[in-house]
Design a protein around this motif. Sequence first.
Motif, PDB file in Angstrom:
ATOM      1  N   ASP A   4       0.832  -1.216   0.000  1.00  0.00           N
ATOM      2  CA  ASP A   4       0.000   0.000   0.000  1.00  0.00           C
ATOM      3  C   ASP A   4       0.865   1.263   0.000  1.00  0.00           C
ATOM      4  O   ASP A   4       0.435   2.315  -0.465  1.00  0.00           O
ATOM      5  CB  ASP A   4      -1.011  -0.003   1.163  1.00  0.00           C
ATOM      6  CG  ASP A   4      -0.334  -0.218   2.510  1.00  0.00           C
ATOM      7  OD1 ASP A   4       0.860  -0.585   2.514  1.00  0.00           O
ATOM      8  OD2 ASP A   4      -0.995  -0.017   3.545  1.00  0.00           O
ATOM      9  N   ARG A   5       2.094   1.135   0.475  1.00  0.00           N
ATOM     10  CA  ARG A   5       3.022   2.269   0.376  1.00  0.00           C
ATOM     11  C   ARG A   5       3.412   2.519  -1.080  1.00  0.00           C
ATOM     12  O   ARG A   5       3.501   3.656  -1.539  1.00  0.00           O
ATOM     13  CB  ARG A   5       4.303   1.988   1.179  1.00  0.00           C
ATOM     14  CG  ARG A   5       4.054   1.728   2.635  1.00  0.00           C
ATOM     15  CD  ARG A   5       3.737   3.046   3.299  1.00  0.00           C
ATOM     16  NE  ARG A   5       3.242   2.832   4.642  1.00  0.00           N
ATOM     17  CZ  ARG A   5       3.034   3.822   5.500  1.00  0.00           C
ATOM     18  NH1 ARG A   5       3.258   5.059   5.123  1.00  0.00           N
ATOM     19  NH2 ARG A   5       2.582   3.581   6.689  1.00  0.00           N
ATOM     20  N   LEU A   6       3.680   1.427  -1.759  1.00  0.00           N
ATOM     21  CA  LEU A   6       4.041   1.558  -3.180  1.00  0.00           C
ATOM     22  C   LEU A   6       2.885   2.187  -3.957  1.00  0.00           C
ATOM     23  O   LEU A   6       3.086   3.086  -4.784  1.00  0.00           O
ATOM     24  CB  LEU A   6       4.398   0.184  -3.758  1.00  0.00           C
ATOM     25  CG  LEU A   6       4.745   0.182  -5.244  1.00  0.00           C
ATOM     26  CD1 LEU A   6       6.057   0.921  -5.507  1.00  0.00           C
ATOM     27  CD2 LEU A   6       4.852  -1.242  -5.783  1.00  0.00           C
ATOM     28  N   ILE A   7       1.662   1.721  -3.659  1.00  0.00           N
ATOM     29  CA  ILE A   7       0.484   2.256  -4.355  1.00  0.00           C
ATOM     30  C   ILE A   7       0.377   3.763  -4.117  1.00  0.00           C
ATOM     31  O   ILE A   7       0.060   4.532  -5.029  1.00  0.00           O
ATOM     32  CB  ILE A   7      -0.797   1.515  -3.885  1.00  0.00           C
ATOM     33  CG1 ILE A   7      -0.777   0.074  -4.405  1.00  0.00           C
ATOM     34  CG2 ILE A   7      -2.057   2.256  -4.317  1.00  0.00           C
ATOM     35  CD1 ILE A   7      -1.933  -0.777  -3.942  1.00  0.00           C
ATOM     36  N   GLN A   8       0.684   4.172  -2.897  1.00  0.00           N
ATOM     37  CA  GLN A   8       0.663   5.602  -2.580  1.00  0.00           C
ATOM     38  C   GLN A   8       1.610   6.379  -3.494  1.00  0.00           C
ATOM     39  O   GLN A   8       1.264   7.446  -3.998  1.00  0.00           O
ATOM     40  CB  GLN A   8       1.107   5.737  -1.124  1.00  0.00           C
ATOM     41  CG  GLN A   8       0.831   7.038  -0.491  1.00  0.00           C
ATOM     42  CD  GLN A   8       0.854   6.856   1.031  1.00  0.00           C
ATOM     43  OE1 GLN A   8       0.041   6.136   1.601  1.00  0.00           O
ATOM     44  NE2 GLN A   8       1.802   7.493   1.683  1.00  0.00           N
ATOM     45  N   ALA A   9       2.800   5.823  -3.683  1.00  0.00           N
ATOM     46  CA  ALA A   9       3.781   6.495  -4.549  1.00  0.00           C
ATOM     47  C   ALA A   9       3.300   6.489  -6.005  1.00  0.00           C
ATOM     48  O   ALA A   9       3.457   7.477  -6.723  1.00  0.00           O
ATOM     49  CB  ALA A   9       5.140   5.812  -4.431  1.00  0.00           C
ATOM     50  N   LEU A  10       2.715   5.375  -6.441  1.00  0.00           N
ATOM     51  CA  LEU A  10       2.236   5.298  -7.826  1.00  0.00           C
ATOM     52  C   LEU A  10       1.133   6.316  -8.064  1.00  0.00           C
ATOM     53  O   LEU A  10       1.089   6.981  -9.103  1.00  0.00           O
ATOM     54  CB  LEU A  10       1.733   3.884  -8.145  1.00  0.00           C
ATOM     55  CG  LEU A  10       2.749   2.749  -8.056  1.00  0.00           C
ATOM     56  CD1 LEU A  10       2.097   1.417  -8.392  1.00  0.00           C
ATOM     57  CD2 LEU A  10       3.929   3.001  -8.986  1.00  0.00           C
ATOM     58  N   ALA A  11       0.233   6.446  -7.091  1.00  0.00           N
ATOM     59  CA  ALA A  11      -0.885   7.375  -7.257  1.00  0.00           C
ATOM     60  C   ALA A  11      -0.395   8.819  -7.289  1.00  0.00           C
ATOM     61  O   ALA A  11      -1.010   9.673  -7.923  1.00  0.00           O
ATOM     62  CB  ALA A  11      -1.903   7.167  -6.139  1.00  0.00           C
ATOM     63  N   ALA A  12       0.720   9.086  -6.607  1.00  0.00           N
ATOM     64  CA  ALA A  12       1.246  10.446  -6.596  1.00  0.00           C
ATOM     65  C   ALA A  12       1.931  10.814  -7.911  1.00  0.00           C
ATOM     66  O   ALA A  12       2.110  11.976  -8.227  1.00  0.00           O
ATOM     67  CB  ALA A  12       2.239  10.609  -5.439  1.00  0.00           C
ATOM     68  N   ASP A  13       2.310   9.786  -8.667  1.00  0.00           N
ATOM     69  CA  ASP A  13       3.048  10.027  -9.914  1.00  0.00           C
ATOM     70  C   ASP A  13       2.078  10.104 -11.083  1.00  0.00           C
ATOM     71  O   ASP A  13       1.648   9.098 -11.608  1.00  0.00           O
ATOM     72  CB  ASP A  13       4.061   8.902 -10.144  1.00  0.00           C
ATOM     73  CG  ASP A  13       4.771   9.053 -11.482  1.00  0.00           C
ATOM     74  OD1 ASP A  13       5.011  10.205 -11.887  1.00  0.00           O
ATOM     75  OD2 ASP A  13       5.066   8.034 -12.112  1.00  0.00           O
ATOM     76  N   GLY A  14       1.749  11.309 -11.476  1.00  0.00           N
ATOM     77  CA  GLY A  14       0.771  11.444 -12.551  1.00  0.00           C
ATOM     78  C   GLY A  14       1.406  11.705 -13.909  1.00  0.00           C
ATOM     79  O   GLY A  14       0.717  11.822 -14.898  1.00  0.00           O
ATOM     80  N   ALA A  15       2.741  11.737 -13.936  1.00  0.00           N
ATOM     81  CA  ALA A  15       3.411  12.219 -15.140  1.00  0.00           C
ATOM     82  C   ALA A  15       3.391  11.216 -16.274  1.00  0.00           C
ATOM     83  O   ALA A  15       3.124  10.035 -16.070  1.00  0.00           O
ATOM     84  CB  ALA A  15       4.856  12.565 -14.795  1.00  0.00           C
TER      85      ALA A  15
END
Lengths: 212, 181
Positions: A4-15
């Motif tokens: 779920d930490r990784l998912i948090q980082a993925l969701a923050a990366d919109g580029a």
Amino acid sequence: METDRLIQALAADGADRYRPVGQVLAASLLVALPVSAALLLSTLGLRPDLSQAMHNPFFDLKFVVTLALSLSAITVALHLSRPEATAKGWRLLLLAPLAILGLAIGAEAMLPHRTSAMTRLVGHNSMLCLGAIPVLSLPILGAALLGLRRGAPSRPVLVGAVAGMLSAGLAGTLYAAHCVDDSPLFVATWYTLATAIVAGIGALLGPRVLRY
Amino acid sequence: MRGRDDEWTELMLSANAGDSIAYRRLLESVTPVLRAGARRGLARAGQPVDQAEDIVQEILLAVHLKRHTWDGTAPFAPWLLAIARNKLIDTLRRRGRRVFVDIDDFAETLPSEPPRETLPASEVTKHLEALPARQREVLQSIAVDSASIKDTAAKLSMSEGAVRVALHRGLSALAAKLRTV
């Protein structure tokens, strides 16, 4: 790291979301084509009787065949860049240039000739054709594979081979302007062999370059 | 499973339109399905199932970095499961297993077992430490400390744009490192 930490980082990366594979492939091919064209012009050059040759339908047909190969291979490569895509049906598209060649061979056979079919097939410089098309293909193949890296192919060997075919198609289009052999028998033999060589190189590189 | 697939497709459409909350919900919703499939695949190959979480994370990274290859007019689940299968096969191959593709590992079924405690995966953590300092700091701030892009920028004295770039590069680098082990 927890998932779920990784998912948090993925969701923050919109580029970097919108550039589709086709756009990247087109851009890289547009860079490579002039390189191969310059290579042809600076070494072999165009055939001397180019303006006369253009009145010969069999000369023009070489471009129809090589462009048909390029376009069908580009279409199939882009299709197979999607992970869930299957090759079924789409592979037939790659036969389109061969179908055109078949018709052309039939048409040529019906015309009267001063030379035998074998002479036309062997042509003037088959070995040059067999060497020049793969060499002219290399910059294009490199660019095609780089562009297709943007995709997510499930079958990288096949996509690599198709990338080889599209490169050989485009390189063949360039080389056709130098090549003095216009018989469809010559094209069906030597252009096809040259395409197979480049497709083989592409198939070897595919799994190394296209894995994601 | 029709309803769930439609829900995924809608979430992904929203995500592609810039809705990061929908995107996060989507990733959270697919994770248990991926985990169950990864466990099944590992078990069938005779591998310890506690490595499933590494595969799940590798799939999630690939989904993220390849999401532009999803065709918005097609359903999302077949695309997702194709990536999941590729990643499972790759992982097993890297461990020298002969792989027979069994499309049922990621069949579209929800896990029957209740979600049990999952171990934190070790691969991503290991590679995270090998990233360039800036990328690592940004990833740690956003993933581990749950900081926003804005707070991360302030904390590390970077611009928000530079944080975004470092985040994206860090995630791409992680995916590349996972691919080559």
